[in-house]
Design an enzyme around this catalytic site. Structure first.
Site, PDB file in Angstrom:
ATOM      1  N   LYS A  86      62.223  45.337  80.274  1.00 18.37           N
ATOM      2  CA  LYS A  86      63.555  44.924  80.699  1.00 18.37           C
ATOM      3  C   LYS A  86      64.570  45.900  80.126  1.00 18.37           C
ATOM      4  CE  LYS A  86      66.548  40.780  80.701  1.00 18.37           C
ATOM      5  NZ  LYS A  86      66.617  39.367  80.287  1.00 18.37           N
TER       6      LYS A  86
ATOM      7  N   SER B 281      67.766  36.098  83.676  1.00 17.30           N
ATOM      8  CA  SER B 281      68.215  37.456  83.895  1.00 17.30           C
ATOM      9  C   SER B 281      67.072  38.470  84.002  1.00 17.30           C
ATOM     10  CB  SER B 281      69.127  37.867  82.723  1.00 17.30           C
ATOM     11  OG  SER B 281      68.415  37.835  81.486  1.00 17.30           O
TER      12      SER B 281
ATOM     13  N   SER C 264      65.794  32.871  80.579  1.00 17.45           N
ATOM     14  CA  SER C 264      65.754  34.114  81.350  1.00 17.45           C
ATOM     15  C   SER C 264      64.387  34.756  81.481  1.00 17.45           C
ATOM     16  CB  SER C 264      66.736  35.128  80.760  1.00 17.45           C
ATOM     17  OG  SER C 264      68.060  34.720  80.972  1.00 17.45           O
TER      18      SER C 264
END
Length: 489
Positions: free
Chosen positions: A77, A152, A176
């Site tokens: 990420k 996210s 997330s």
């Protein structure tokens, strides 16, 4: 190479047997990403030259039986800092930022000789539930490209679900990792707060943030967590508890017989879609057939979690994001006349709307005259929510329930309504407030879209969650389903 049909163990066996080299595997991975990602938009950056060079080094040294992750590609990420690799946190304000060090988890995976192929898309500074808040692109759900992938960590989840890489890392501040894992039909673990070092994670809410793995199977997830967990002298909130070999005890004989499971009535109440309820009730029946006891329990203060979370998380974000000021690094506005202009214009132009909204909310909550009324009260609610979990987990081995109230919603459907968007995390947020581990795994489908089940455990008892998740996985077929890339399912 078809990552939708192989797991980390089979990849490891092939590499040890020299069916292909780490370099060949990495080359095929990049070819796969370049063919698939234009449809999904999961990646922000690829670091092909560095990855191939690392693969050459691994091949030269050789891969042994006791290196279960060596030579296997993975992705990160883009809020995990990586040395000399652009790291944006999905924000314009960090569009040209190249860190000078690696996050601890990045270094740990490098030590395990995994190969990082690139950085995945996310909501800006991890603030969002759909990956529509990225400053650069909107990632699509791997199962239906008209739907959001969640957020996210939407890019990380979609990259695994679409078969571009076998494993990724995400971060979870209020759901997330688990929410996008649910929306994309993969496995995501939010570990206990302190189980994994946060050093090198671009901070959102420091008392809530957790880094965890996203994979196609429970066993793969367990392998990844063992590699990244542990104490870190750079992070004083990281625990010095010994790290188990989470995957070692996961065999076909893994059993949940005799375990007591709590199913909160609030997790199946108003606002939870009927198809989601039915999938979770069916999962409860599966556990009963395997010899576990499933009791109805109550989390009476769960409904206050969203309000408390957005005060606490936004307050911490307000503090953490003050470092992005246009002075030391990142985006700097050009049309400025004085120092105040640099601060105001750089932040106004560099931050997106959702980030600005949360900074304003957090600054207000911490301001003189409002601290007691908002932040302090939210902190007290957090303690009450933790006590609710403690009461249940005193008599139960873990808690089960849905991850999200619905399956993935359409791109553009909720982005203009912040309150509706915030409520997507109503079932995941309390776990972060309590600092507990939470595992998301596939438990059903509705109209071609995955439904995720959440298992919530005692502090530092990820092992029980993996054992329960693995037992469920081995007695169902949801994890074997794969998306039809390029279209609807």
């Amino acid at each position: 190479m078809d990552y939708l049909k192989q797991d980390l163990a089979s990849l490891h066996a092939d590499l040890v047997a020299k069916k292909y080299s780490a370099k060949e595997l990495t080359q095929q991975t990049f070819a796969n990403i370049k063919a698939t990602d234009p449809q999904v938009d999961a990646f922000l950056h690829l670091n092909e030259d560095e990855a191939l060079a690392q693969a050459d080094q691994i091949d030269a040294a050789g891969i042994s039986e006791d290196q279960p992750l060596a030579g296997i590609p993975m992705a990160l990420k883009d809020n995990l800092v990586t040395k000399n690799v652009t790291t944006t946190a999905g924000s314009k304000i960090l569009g040209n930022f190249k860190p000078v060090y690696d996050a601890t988890v990045v270094q740990k995976l490098a030590n395990a000789q995994m190969i990082s192929v690139g950085k995945t898309n996310l909501d800006e500074f991890a603030m969002g539930s759909s990956t529509e808040n990225s400053a650069f692109k909107t990632t699509k759900n791997a199962w239906d490209h008209t739907k959001v992938p969640g957020g996210s960590s939407g890019g990380s989840a979609a990259a695994v679900a679409a078969g571009m890489v076998p494993a990724t890392l995400g971060s979870d501040t209020g759901g997330s990792i688990r929410q996008p894992a649910s929306f994309n039909g993969v496995v995501g673990m939010k570990p206990t707060y302190g189980r994994v070092s946060r050093w090198g994670l671009i901070a959102f809410g420091s008392s809530l943030d957790a880094i965890g793995p996203m994979t196609r199977t429970v066993k793969d997830n367990a392998l990844m967590l063992s590699a990244i967990a542990g104490h870190d002298q750079h992070d004083l909130t990281s625990s010095d508890k010994a790290v188990p070999n989470y995957a070692a005890d996961l065999t076909a004989a893994t059993s949940v017989k005799g375990l007591r499971i709590g199913l909160p009535k609030e997790f199946l109440g108003d606002g939870i879609a009927d198809d989601v309820k039915q999938a979770i009730l069916a999962a409860a029946d599966t556990y009963r057939k395997l010899g576990a006891t499933v009791d109805e329990v109550s989390l009476p203060h769960n409904k206050y979690g969203v309000a408390a979370y957005y005060i606490i998380a936004s307050s911490e974000a307000s503090s953490n994001l003050q470092r992005f000021d246009g002075i030391r690094y990142g985006y700097r506005a050009q049309d400025v006349k004085n120092l105040e202009d640099v601060y105001v214009k750089s932040r106004s132009e560099g931050f997106g709307e959702e980030v600005k909204r949360r900074i304003m909310l957090g600054t207000f909550s911490l301001s003189a005259g409002f601290y007691d009324a908002y932040f302090l009260k939210a902190a007290r609610v957090r303690t009450v929510i933790l006590n609710d979990f403690k009461a249940i987990l005193k008599d139960h081995d873990f808690i089960m329930g849905p991850v999200t109230p619905t399956t993935a919603f359409g791109i553009g459907e909720e982005i203009t309504d912040p309150m509706t968007m915030y409520m997507n995390d109503i079932l995941t947020i309390p776990v972060n407030l309590a600092g507990l581990p939470g595992l998301s795994l596939p438990a059903g489908f509705s109209k071609g879209l995955p439904i995720g089940m959440q298992l919530i455990g005692r502090p530092f008892d990820e092992s029980t969650l993996y054992q329960a998740g693995y037992a469920f996985e081995q007695n169902t077929e949801f994890h074997t389903k794969v998306p039809t890339l390029g279209g609807h399912n």
